[in-house]
Write an enzyme that holds these catalytic residues in place. Sequence first.
Site, PDB file in Angstrom:
ATOM      1  N   TYR A  51       0.813  -1.218   0.000  1.00  0.00           N
ATOM      2  CA  TYR A  51       0.000   0.000   0.000  1.00  0.00           C
ATOM      3  C   TYR A  51       0.852   1.277   0.000  1.00  0.00           C
ATOM      4  CZ  TYR A  51      -4.477  -2.432   0.589  1.00  0.00           C
ATOM      5  OH  TYR A  51      -5.605  -3.192   0.398  1.00  0.00           O
ATOM      6  N   ARG A 104     -18.821  -6.101  -2.581  1.00  0.00           N
ATOM      7  CA  ARG A 104     -18.799  -5.191  -1.427  1.00  0.00           C
ATOM      8  C   ARG A 104     -20.206  -4.899  -0.908  1.00  0.00           C
ATOM      9  NH1 ARG A 104     -13.765  -1.606  -3.758  1.00  0.00           N
ATOM     10  NH2 ARG A 104     -12.119  -2.598  -2.531  1.00  0.00           N
ATOM     11  N   ASN A 114     -13.662  -3.884   3.580  1.00  0.00           N
ATOM     12  CA  ASN A 114     -14.526  -3.985   2.407  1.00  0.00           C
ATOM     13  C   ASN A 114     -14.262  -5.238   1.574  1.00  0.00           C
ATOM     14  OD1 ASN A 114     -12.141  -3.174   1.301  1.00  0.00           O
ATOM     15  ND2 ASN A 114     -12.916  -1.288   0.367  1.00  0.00           N
TER      16      ASN A 114
HETATM   17  P1  RTP Z   1      -8.565  -1.501  -3.255  1.00  0.00           P
HETATM   18  O1  RTP Z   1      -7.347  -0.717  -3.603  1.00  0.00           O
HETATM   19  O2  RTP Z   1      -8.472  -2.196  -1.919  1.00  0.00           O
HETATM   20  O3  RTP Z   1      -9.039  -2.415  -4.333  1.00  0.00           O
HETATM   21  O4  RTP Z   1      -9.788  -0.500  -3.045  1.00  0.00           O
HETATM   22  P2  RTP Z   1     -10.117   0.808  -3.815  1.00  0.00           P
HETATM   23  O5  RTP Z   1      -9.227   0.998  -4.988  1.00  0.00           O
HETATM   24  O6  RTP Z   1     -11.582   0.740  -4.027  1.00  0.00           O
HETATM   25  O7  RTP Z   1      -9.794   1.880  -2.714  1.00  0.00           O
HETATM   26  P3  RTP Z   1      -8.470   2.762  -2.480  1.00  0.00           P
HETATM   27  O8  RTP Z   1      -8.853   4.187  -2.573  1.00  0.00           O
HETATM   28  O9  RTP Z   1      -7.353   2.247  -3.326  1.00  0.00           O
HETATM   29  O10 RTP Z   1      -8.169   2.450  -0.955  1.00  0.00           O
HETATM   30  C1  RTP Z   1      -7.510   1.269  -0.586  1.00  0.00           C
HETATM   31  C2  RTP Z   1      -8.206   0.643   0.602  1.00  0.00           C
HETATM   32  O11 RTP Z   1      -8.057   1.512   1.730  1.00  0.00           O
HETATM   33  C3  RTP Z   1      -9.197   1.412   2.558  1.00  0.00           C
HETATM   34  N1  RTP Z   1      -9.783   2.742   2.702  1.00  0.00           N
HETATM   35  N2  RTP Z   1     -10.117   3.243   3.859  1.00  0.00           N
HETATM   36  N3  RTP Z   1     -11.009   4.914   5.909  1.00  0.00           N
HETATM   37  C4  RTP Z   1     -11.090   5.339   4.658  1.00  0.00           C
HETATM   38  O12 RTP Z   1     -11.542   6.414   4.344  1.00  0.00           O
HETATM   39  C5  RTP Z   1     -10.593   4.458   3.625  1.00  0.00           C
HETATM   40  N4  RTP Z   1     -10.567   4.711   2.315  1.00  0.00           N
HETATM   41  C6  RTP Z   1     -10.043   3.626   1.742  1.00  0.00           C
HETATM   42  C7  RTP Z   1     -10.155   0.431   1.902  1.00  0.00           C
HETATM   43  O13 RTP Z   1      -9.912  -0.856   2.468  1.00  0.00           O
HETATM   44  C8  RTP Z   1      -9.716   0.487   0.462  1.00  0.00           C
HETATM   45  O14 RTP Z   1     -10.104  -0.692  -0.213  1.00  0.00           O
END
Ligand code: RTP
Length: 140
Positions: A51, A104, A114
């Site tokens: 990450y 989700r 999620n």
């Molecule tokens: P991912 O990378 O996990 O597939 O999910 P994503 O693209 O939909 O979301 P991203 O913006 O890349 O964020 C990665 C992961 O961080 C957690 N998150 N927490 N607390 C918060 O506001 C927040 N925002 C994101 C989530 O687990 C997200 O999947």
Amino acid sequence: MATERTFSIIKPDATRRNLTGAVTAKLEEAGLRVVASKRIHMTKEQAEGFYAVHKERPFFGELVNFMISGPVVVQVLEGENAVLRNREVMGATNPANADEGTIRKTFAESIEANSVHGSDSLENAKIEIDYFFKPEEIVG
Ligand code: RTP
Ligand code: MG
């Protein structure tokens, strides 16, 4: 249409609730073939590295702690337009905004817990696959 590979993680909230099979079934129903899969418990260093793009975000520390709170299942998925297809079946990051029938919407507990990760581009898919898998672990 192009056959692609993408990278998926079944997150600790899902493995904890015995949803590995149910999540995988949704992926397979979406036409994605699981060509590699392993259950691991990430180290802190592994999660931080994975990450790294989010390291300046306010949720970074919590996200890393969540991702090492239990086992995950890392997978390589193969299929037509696999990157986009997987993003569609995953649904929006925040389950409150996710469409009906998505992973989700069906399974996620919160914006953080999620249930799944999926690569957001073909370029990142390759990087993420290489981060967790050796070429011989992937059987197409
Ligand atoms: P991912 O990378 O996990 O597939 O999910 P994503 O693209 O939909 O979301 P991203 O913006 O890349 O964020 C990665 C992961 O961080 C957690 N998150 N927490 N607390 C918060 O506001 C927040 N925002 C994101 C989530 O687990 C997200 O999947
Ligand atoms: Mg992302």
